[in-house]
Design a protein around this motif. Sequence first.
Motif, mmCIF file in Angstrom:
data_model
loop_
_atom_site.group_PDB
_atom_site.id
_atom_site.type_symbol
_atom_site.label_atom_id
_atom_site.label_comp_id
_atom_site.label_asym_id
_atom_site.label_seq_id
_atom_site.Cartn_x
_atom_site.Cartn_y
_atom_site.Cartn_z
ATOM 1 N N UNK A 299 -5.458 23.794 15.110
ATOM 2 C CA UNK A 299 -4.799 24.996 15.611
ATOM 3 C C UNK A 299 -3.645 25.359 14.665
ATOM 4 N N UNK A 300 -3.189 26.618 14.701
ATOM 5 C CA UNK A 300 -2.067 27.067 13.865
ATOM 6 C C UNK A 300 -0.790 26.309 14.239
ATOM 7 N N UNK A 301 -0.090 25.725 13.238
ATOM 8 C CA UNK A 301 1.136 24.977 13.563
ATOM 9 C C UNK A 301 2.224 25.858 14.181
ATOM 10 N N UNK B 84 4.593 17.819 18.145
ATOM 11 C CA UNK B 84 3.912 16.668 17.546
ATOM 12 C C UNK B 84 2.604 17.065 16.867
ATOM 13 N N UNK B 85 1.812 17.880 17.567
ATOM 14 C CA UNK B 85 0.536 18.353 16.995
ATOM 15 C C UNK B 85 0.791 19.226 15.770
ATOM 16 N N UNK B 86 1.820 20.108 15.865
ATOM 17 C CA UNK B 86 2.166 20.996 14.747
ATOM 18 C C UNK B 86 2.544 20.175 13.517
ATOM 19 N N UNK B 87 3.300 19.096 13.737
ATOM 20 C CA UNK B 87 3.737 18.247 12.616
ATOM 21 C C UNK B 87 2.534 17.622 11.908
ATOM 22 N N UNK B 88 1.539 17.184 12.704
ATOM 23 C CA UNK B 88 0.349 16.568 12.112
ATOM 24 C C UNK B 88 -0.419 17.581 11.249
#
Length: 482
Positions: free
Chosen positions: A196-198, A208-212
């Motif tokens: 997904x778009x960060x 957390x997901x955005x960082x990954x």
Amino acid sequence: MESHQRGRARLNKYALACALLASTNSVLLGYDIGVMSGAALFIKENFKISSVQEEVLVGSLNVFSLIGSLASGKTSDWIGRRYTIVLAAATFFIGALLMGLAPSYPFLVAGRVVSGVGVGYSLMIAPVYTAEVSPAVTRGFLTSLPEVFINVGILLGYIVNYGLSGLSPSINWRLMLGLAAVPAVAIACGVMAMPESPRWLIMKGRTGEAKRVLQRTSESEEEAEARLEEITKAAASSHENPSSGSWHGQGVWKELLRPSRPLRRILVAAIGINFFMQASGNDAVVYYTPEVFKAAGINNRRGLVGVTVIMGIAKTSFVLISALFLDHYGRRPLLLLGSMGMSVSLAGLGLGSKFLEHRTHKPTWAIALCVLTVCADVSFFSIGLGPVTWVYSSEIFPTRLRAQGAALAVSVNRLVSGVVAMTFLSISKKISFGGTFFVLAGIMAVGTIYFYFLLPETRGKSLEEIGELFQDKERPCDAPKS
């Protein structure tokens, strides 16, 4: 800051893979545009439709893509950028089936309408997703990939037209239109492998997901941290609390319709470039090239479709060249070069068409001039307005407003495209093809002046830095020079 990477513009392979997958929908859009130019010749013969009905069939895709583009901003803020791309592929699939199996003209238009909604979604979401995933130094190249894929799709449409034009007129156009259903399924499955778009994840409080995602689309941990900090800071300064996770794009339209002065400048730039992209008549030239060449004296049907293949190769080659140089030379130089070139080419096409209008004997040089100037027109479009419009529209809005702001700009794009496609033949009958091309040349001259004064350069700046370009000049935080 992402701009500290400017000196070494390495292409991140994961970001490239994401951009390629997001752009695959654009192949279907391009195919739909390209294939209809040839299919219309056979549909006209098979269903015995008038020129006005042909205009409605061709233009309905653009008019109903307005619904998709208006809905796409809110949809992608709600369900995410990735699932919006899947939704676009699903509508392409349904539309292709309806058109391929259409027993009558109304069913054919219905399929075209459904495909149009998918076009609206696709045109907005692919560049926005790619811009939000890409590092600043390669964003121009990656965000122009949807336009490259549109042109690949158009060329594929032309080649399929040429290959199937020898079949019976009752079956060839059905195959031409129905074949698009096959890749739509593969595309929907492929997109599910994308992250997904960060920036969307941060606006939803999923840091957390955005960082990954940022770690995989950056060249180093340091760059990923810098990008994360910059995006989080920009999101925190917006009106919504990003960490709440309850944000679904609410309040954005109110802000877009009653904009502050900096936002008004952004809207003038984004809506203006989208308006001129379609007012240039490029879509109509692509759709109706066989009609234009028929009037110029090329009467063989296979020859007509063959000339469109040459035009498709020219378009695809030049959009690829432009995409490769967007991050090197910047948006403005390529946009201005393309717009000036289109104005000159359209004037030349107008001259050639006018010369051929009232002559029973069509001289070869005049036919060659028409073919050459049509190819030059679409090539200059592919250098400037074609790729730059999508790159620019997707990068100048602030994160919170980006999806719905880009959706508004693309809606103007679709509205103007529909009007041009549905009136091009009628206007040309009134003032001739030559007269129409002279009008389009004048529009592009005005567009060049508009771009020169109202569109600042965005090359090499992060999405968060670009906002500063549109702030009031007296502010101390002038944008850093590229």
